[in-house]
Design a protein around this motif. Structure first.
Motif, short mmCIF file in Angstrom:
data_model
loop_
_atom_site.label_atom_id
_atom_site.label_comp_id
_atom_site.label_asym_id
_atom_site.label_seq_id
_atom_site.Cartn_x
_atom_site.Cartn_y
_atom_site.Cartn_z
N SER A 484 110.96 -69.75 90.23
CA SER A 484 110.33 -70.99 89.18
C SER A 484 109.97 -71.91 90.36
O SER A 484 108.77 -72.69 89.75
N THR A 490 107.52 -80.08 88.60
CA THR A 490 108.62 -81.12 89.07
C THR A 490 109.89 -81.07 88.38
O THR A 490 110.80 -81.79 88.69
N ASN A 495 111.57 -83.15 80.05
CA ASN A 495 112.37 -84.55 79.86
C ASN A 495 111.31 -85.46 79.25
O ASN A 495 111.58 -85.83 78.22
P1 ADP Z 1 108.15 -77.99 85.37
O1 ADP Z 1 107.03 -79.23 85.76
O2 ADP Z 1 108.83 -77.68 86.41
O3 ADP Z 1 107.38 -77.12 84.70
P2 ADP Z 1 109.39 -78.58 83.10
O4 ADP Z 1 110.41 -79.81 82.64
O5 ADP Z 1 108.20 -78.56 82.35
O6 ADP Z 1 109.13 -78.96 84.53
O7 ADP Z 1 110.23 -77.15 83.05
C1 ADP Z 1 111.32 -77.13 83.58
C2 ADP Z 1 111.80 -75.91 83.88
O8 ADP Z 1 111.98 -75.00 82.66
C3 ADP Z 1 110.92 -74.95 84.53
O9 ADP Z 1 110.85 -75.34 85.92
C4 ADP Z 1 111.42 -73.61 84.44
O10 ADP Z 1 112.39 -73.27 85.26
C5 ADP Z 1 111.86 -73.66 82.90
N1 ADP Z 1 110.80 -73.43 82.07
C6 ADP Z 1 109.91 -74.15 81.19
N2 ADP Z 1 109.36 -73.28 80.25
C7 ADP Z 1 109.54 -72.20 80.55
C8 ADP Z 1 108.98 -70.85 80.04
N3 ADP Z 1 108.07 -70.87 78.99
N4 ADP Z 1 109.66 -69.65 80.41
C9 ADP Z 1 110.49 -69.71 81.43
N5 ADP Z 1 110.91 -70.88 81.98
C10 ADP Z 1 110.72 -72.00 81.53
#
Ligand code: ADP
Length: 666
Positions: A484, A490, A495
């Motif tokens: 990931s 970020t 959030n």
């Molecule tokens: P980022 O900017 O890292 O995407 P988010 O807050 O949007 O930040 O997401 C946080 C984390 O949640 C991601 O880094 C990932 O690990 C997990 N995540 C979010 N959406 C998905 C998804 N559709 N499938 C798998 N993991 C996800």
């Protein structure tokens, strides 16, 4: 004269007889009475709780009960007629008491038995604490009552002592005192402010730390109440919480509030309050802990101001760096050696990541400061979604992922800030794209619910591990796998989404299955006046049985919903994940189930329902093909879409509703 003599003799005999009889009778009654009273005496004497000791006038022991034997270690035979109570009294104690009594009565009282007896003799009885010394030299405290025994003329014939061993009581008193002292000391020396406050708000007790925080001497503070020292704007919030404690709505509360220092300054405090109750369980007083957080808040403010200034200052040069790099990559690639181009590409990609991060931080900052603007307006759902998809198609293409969306009804509206809606949608959609396998499809669907519209985005990515799911909406959280991390991002996005949605009265959540995929959904309140979901219809629909249509073809769902209007409320699930959620949340009367669904076969949903502890609603399979034979036995009916008319479907569903609700009624 003989008869007379005989008569007199007879009378005499009768008299004698009656006297003898009376004597015998009285003696019997007396002995019965004596026996009873002896039994009573014995019972009293053998009481295990009290030491009962009597002496004659000279002080020699004449009664020494079993408890006295047990507790003092002396045997009856060693004591009675042989010793006086001086045997177990502490000489020093007697001497001290004798001196006291000498002073009290203005005469010399002997430092012996007199110290025990003089007061009872004068005033009838005396109860005092003494120390008794056992035969083995060990000691114990007693409460001893001494009273004089008198004869019919009122002359003293001896003394009676009844003593109770009070070691246990003393121990408890000591423990209580120790715990009170500990509490007092804990409160006195506590580094944070502590106070006891009565139910009207008056300070009952305050520790030095609190006096320091508020700038008052203790005696001055105790003249006031918390209301008059609270910053007026914060009083309502505090009183509301106090009322909650009194009503039993909560056991404690914690708020941040402002007090006014004696010198007029504002003091920011973190206040924790709980309530003490009396022995009848009625509110007695409040216990308050007050921590001065003025400095901490100032630091926080400076920190976020610093972050916001730095981010702003960084964003401008970064944007131009990114622009320049993009321009070079795009227009001058031909003139640049392959190796350098590669480095350029890395630099460009990372400048983009940095900008994303800075934008997220600025967003968070704005939201924390309450400075993010929300221009809420009535927006058409279809427009929002179409625009959102258009803006993300290019991004999806980069990952070789296709975006698919069910047709959306024209007459659905939500009250939102369109730009913020796009931000949430893009975040959820780009996550789904990022985590989809190459060549995968991300499905977008819109489901009208009772009072809200649900926007769902489903992917067939790796899913979200359980241990991470709980933290996913917190700041900077990313599933901690290299996988990931390599996707960029970020960890702030979700959030921010949750914050944004809470400002628009919405909420966000997800369902996921590792190795299968994830559906993120967010709900926003439907606008009143939606032709389908106006308040009136909604109220009427509330009591209708619910039909769950598990189907990814929105058109078919709409046909069924229209056909059942007034008879049932149709809720649609475009994926199995949503269907599972819906069946847990609502009481479903009938399930109409498709087999080919984006995240698996509808048949697995039947198994899922079978494994729940609730009774299974009748299921009608409505699919493109016939279900396998073994499955047919588990369902109430099956129909092949291409072979039946809509009327037939509706008739069957209505029949099943009747079955289901009828069964429940009976
Ligand atoms: P980022 O900017 O890292 O995407 P988010 O807050 O949007 O930040 O997401 C946080 C984390 O949640 C991601 O880094 C990932 O690990 C997990 N995540 C979010 N959406 C998905 C998804 N559709 N499938 C798998 N993991 C996800």
């Amino acid at each position: 004269n003989l008869p007379r003599t005989i008569l007199a003799g007879g009378l005499l005999i009768a008299l004698l007889l009656s006297l003898t009889l009376r004597y015998i009778l009285v003696a019997r009654v007396k002995s019965a009475y004596l026996a009873r009273s002896n039994k009573l005496n014995e019972a009293i004497l053998s009481s295990a709780a009290y030491l009962i000791i009597a002496t004659d006038k000279s002080g020699a022991v004449i009664v020494f009960n079993r408890a006295a034997e047990e507790q003092l270690g002396w045997k009856y035979a060693e004591v009675v007629g042989k010793a006086s109570p001086l045997l177990w009294h502490d000489k020093k104690e007697l001497a001290i008491r004798a001196e006291e009594l000498s002073r009290e009565f203005g005469m010399t009282v002997g430092k012996d038995m007199s110290a025990l007896l003089i007061k009872p003799e004068k005033s009838g009885a005396e109860t005092r604490e003494w120390t008794f010394i056992r035969k083995d030299g060990t000691r114990f405290p007693v409460s001893l009552t001494v009273s004089p025994l008198r004869d019919n003329h009122g002359d003293v014939t001896g003394y009676l002592g009844v003593a109770e061993n009070i070691s246990e009581r003393k121990r408890q008193q000591k423990a209580l005192k120790a715990s009170e002292e500990t509490f007092r000391a804990a409160m006195h020396y506590a580094a944070i402010g502590m106070a006891l406050v009565d139910l009207q708000g008056n300070w009952l007790r305050a520790n030095p730390a609190l006096c320091d925080i508020l700038g008052y001497a203790e005696e001055d503070l105790l003249q006031t109440d918390f209301q008059s020292l609270t910053y007026p704007e914060d009083l309502d919030k505090d009183l509301e919480n106090v009322q909650g404690l009194l009503d039993g709505r909560h056991d404690t509360y914690q708020i941040e509030k402002r007090y006014i220092h004696k010198n007029g300054d504002i003091v920011w405090a973190q206040l924790s309050v709980s309530m003490a109750k009396d022995s009848d369980n009625n509110p007695a007083y409040f216990i308050a802990q007050i921590r001065d957080i003025t400095e901490q808040r100032e630091m926080d403010r400076m920190k976020s101001e610093f972050i916001s200034v730095v981010s702003h200052e960084l964003r401008t040069p970064l944007t131009s760096i990114r622009g320049s790099l993009g321009l070079i990559e795009g227009t001058m690639a031909a003139d640049i050696p392959e190796k350098a181009l590669n480095l350029l590409h890395i630099a460009h990609k990372n400048s983009e990541r940095l900008i994303l991060l800075i934008n997220d931080i600025l967003d968070l900052d704005k939201m924390n400061a309450g400075k993010m603007r929300f221009d809420i307006a009535r927006e058409q759902v279809k427009d929002l979604v179409s625009f959102g998809i258009e803006s993300n198609v290019a991004y999806a293409e980069k990952f070789d992922v296709r975006l698919a969306c069910d047709p959306i009804a024209e007459d659905l509206y939500v009250n939102v800030d369109a730009a913020r809606w796009q931000q949430v949608f893009t975040n959820v959609l780009s996550n789904a794209v990022k985590f989809s396998p190459e060549g995968g499809v991300v499905k977008i669907s819109v489901t009208p619910m009772a009072e809200s519209i649900r926007f769902s985005v489903s992917d067939s990515g790796p899913g979200i591990p359980d241990e991470f799911a709980a933290r996913i909406f917190t700041k900077f959280s990313q599933a901690d796998s290299t996988n990931s991390r390599s996707k960029g991002g970020t960890g702030l996005g979700l959030n921010i989404c949750r914050e944004i949605l809470s400002h628009m009265k919405g909420q966000i959540d997800f369902v996921t299955e590792e190795g299968v995929g994830t559906t993120f959904w967010f709900d926003l309140p439907a606008v009143n006046g939606n032709s389908v979901f106006d308040a009136e219809t909604h109220k009427k629909n509330q009591h209708l049985p619910i039909v769950l249509h598990v189907e990814d073809d929105a058109d078919l769902s709409e046909v069924i919903a229209t056909g059942l209007a007034g008879k049932a409320r149709v809720v649609t699930a475009g994926t199995l994940a949503i269907a599972r959620r819906m069946i847990e949340e609502q009481e479903i009367s009938v399930v109409v189930l498709d087999i080919g669904l984006p995240d698996g076969s509808g048949l697995s949903f039947i198994e899922y329902m079978h494994n729940r502890p609730f009774s299974l609603p009748p299921v009608l399979i409505l699919a493109a093909d016939e279900p396998p034979r073994h499955m047919r036995e588990l369902v109430a009916g099956f129909m092949v879409k291409s072979r039946v008319s809509e009327d037939k479907i509706l008739d069957k569903v209505i029949e099943l509703i009747g079955l289901s609700t009828g069964a429940k009624g009976g």
